[in-house]
Design an enzyme around this catalytic site. Structure first.
Site, PDB file in Angstrom:
ATOM      1  N   GLU A  73     -32.522  -9.535 -31.306  1.00  0.00           N
ATOM      2  CA  GLU A  73     -32.104 -10.889 -31.725  1.00  0.00           C
ATOM      3  C   GLU A  73     -31.210 -10.813 -32.964  1.00  0.00           C
ATOM      4  OE1 GLU A  73     -35.869 -12.798 -32.357  1.00  0.00           O
ATOM      5  OE2 GLU A  73     -36.236 -13.122 -30.207  1.00  0.00           O
ATOM      6  N   SER A 159     -25.344  10.649 -30.874  1.00  0.00           N
ATOM      7  CA  SER A 159     -24.832   9.848 -29.755  1.00  0.00           C
ATOM      8  C   SER A 159     -24.471  10.689 -28.541  1.00  0.00           C
ATOM      9  CB  SER A 159     -23.578   9.085 -30.177  1.00  0.00           C
ATOM     10  OG  SER A 159     -23.930   7.893 -30.808  1.00  0.00           O
ATOM     11  N   HIS A 288     -28.510  -1.324 -21.188  1.00  0.00           N
ATOM     12  CA  HIS A 288     -28.396   0.026 -21.775  1.00  0.00           C
ATOM     13  C   HIS A 288     -28.372  -0.077 -23.299  1.00  0.00           C
ATOM     14  CE1 HIS A 288     -27.242   4.134 -22.517  1.00  0.00           C
ATOM     15  NE2 HIS A 288     -26.284   3.684 -23.281  1.00  0.00           N
ATOM     16  N   SER A 289     -27.586  -1.004 -23.796  1.00  0.00           N
ATOM     17  CA  SER A 289     -27.507  -1.257 -25.247  1.00  0.00           C
ATOM     18  C   SER A 289     -26.949  -2.664 -25.406  1.00  0.00           C
ATOM     19  CB  SER A 289     -26.557  -0.247 -25.912  1.00  0.00           C
ATOM     20  OG  SER A 289     -25.217  -0.537 -25.536  1.00  0.00           O
TER      21      SER A 289
END
Length: 388
Positions: A73, A159, A288-289
């Site tokens: 959020e 990453s 996924h993100s």
């Protein structure tokens, strides 16, 4: 019936021209202990779990769920640049962490904050990393969710996909040389098995007999690529055997099965100084993100089915409820408490200053090279010329 010594050992001859099939006709079964309703399946092999550990596993999974909701959020409100949830996969990381020793080194991918929660990483520490403030251990130089902790033996998230797998073998081999009673534990997703590093890491571990556990979260999707386009073989578990690594397939949404299999695998790794592979079958319920909209490539009903009927947190919660160790009232209280503490941690982290500018250029070289000195001068000059 004749045998001959070839490189690697004795091999028998055959007159029949027979090719190995592409895949065995029967799929490798999946180990589970709790059914979808959280009831113990009669006759199951599993590690007995004490009340204290069971309750802590549930509390950390609930905390992770709430944390994901609140931070997600916050990103949608523009307060964070990026976030990524572990929704639907809470049991894989938290129950694994519970089954390991604190001395075991974790080389995570990016859906393993549950391991940090288990080991005592605080909500403030998560918030400081996400906001990249002066208390962030990475000094604001990493993307959000790239957590790391020396103290908790949790190597910083990177990453790039699968690079941690061969690195984990190197870490494990060093533990072996030092005669340490610990192993390295490398997490990856199913997408990582399409990278060369996965295959190099598996072979390296098998040949060097390194005390490393590979845990593959086979969650159905590598961003938008489904596993049907990822591999033709029977998932990931068979790849372990192909490299000479002991392997098991486990229901990644069954915390009791994950805990039991990881404990057993760890004992074999440390005792026999050999690698193991655990394929945890689970499902990525979230996008996924925050850069992804997964409804573009999969049906909402599929997501909903896993979010509700196959939820690992409520499933384990039912089991500890049946044991008389947990109640709905405790659940409500915990969720409200975590949410309140998170809001406070976010408010604090947002107000903190960012790391000092000079720290952009430190910590890589013993002595700062000329090109970095020049970059720092140029940056400071730009800021002087454009103070706004």
């Amino acid at each position: 019936g004749q045998e001959i010594d070839f490189p690697g050992g004795k091999i028998a001859f055959t007159r029949r021209m027979k090719f190995l099939p592409e895949c065995s006709e029967k799929r490798v079964p999946c180990y589970r202990v709790l059914d979808d309703d959280g009831n113990l399946i009669p006759g199951s092999d599993f590690e007995q779990m004490e009340k204290e550990i069971a309750v802590k596993i549930h509390e950390k999974m609930v905390t992770l769920q709430v944390m994901d909701t609140v931070f997600y959020e916050a990103q949608r409100q523009g307060r964070l640049s990026f976030y990524l949830t572990a929704t639907g996969e809470e049991a894989t990381s938290v129950a694994t962490a519970a089954a390991l020793s604190p001395d075991d080194l974790i080389l995570p991918q990016y859906r393993e904050p549950g391991v940090l929660l288990w080991r005592g990483f605080t909500l403030d520490e998560f918030s400081n990393q996400l906001f990249g403030n002066r208390h962030d251990y990475g000094k604001g130089r990493q993307m959000p969710i790239h957590y790391g902790s020396n103290k908790l033996n949790f190597i910083t998230v990177s990453s790039t996909i699968a690079t941690q797998l061969p690195q984990a073998v190197g870490v494990a081999y060093s533990l072996k040389i030092e005669n340490r009673e610990a192993c390295a534990v490398a997490f990856s997703g199913d997408g990582a098995t399409s990278e060369g590093d996965f295959h190099a890491g598996m072979n390296f571990a098998a040949v060097m007999e390194a005390p490393v556990m590979f845990i593959c979260r086979n969650n159905g999707w590598a961003i938008s690529t489904p596993i049907t386009e990822q591999f033709r073989s029977d998932g990931v578990v068979v790849k372990g055997q192909a490299y000479g690594v002991g392997s098991i397939r486990v229901d990644g949404n069954d915390a009791l099965a994950v805990y039991s299999s990881v404990r057993a695998a760890r004992e074999m790794i440390v005792r026999h100084q050999k690698p193991m592979l655990v394929e945890a079958l689970t499902y990525r319920v979230g996008h996924h993100s925050t850069s992804d909209d997964s409804t573009k490539y999969r049906g909402a009903d599929e997501i909903q089915q896993w979010r509700t009927a196959r939820n690992p947190v409520s499933r384990f919660g039912k089991w500890i409820g049946n044991e008389g160790w947990w109640s709905d009232a405790e659940e409500r209280e915990l969720r409200a408490d975590v949410r309140r503490r998170l809001m406070e941690a976010i408010r604090k982290a947002e107000r903190e200053e960012k790391p000092r500018l000079g720290e952009l250029f430190t910590d890589v070289y013993d002595e700062t090279p000329l090109n970095l000195q020049e970059q720092e001068r140029s940056l400071r000059q730009t800021l002087q010329n454009h103070p706004q």
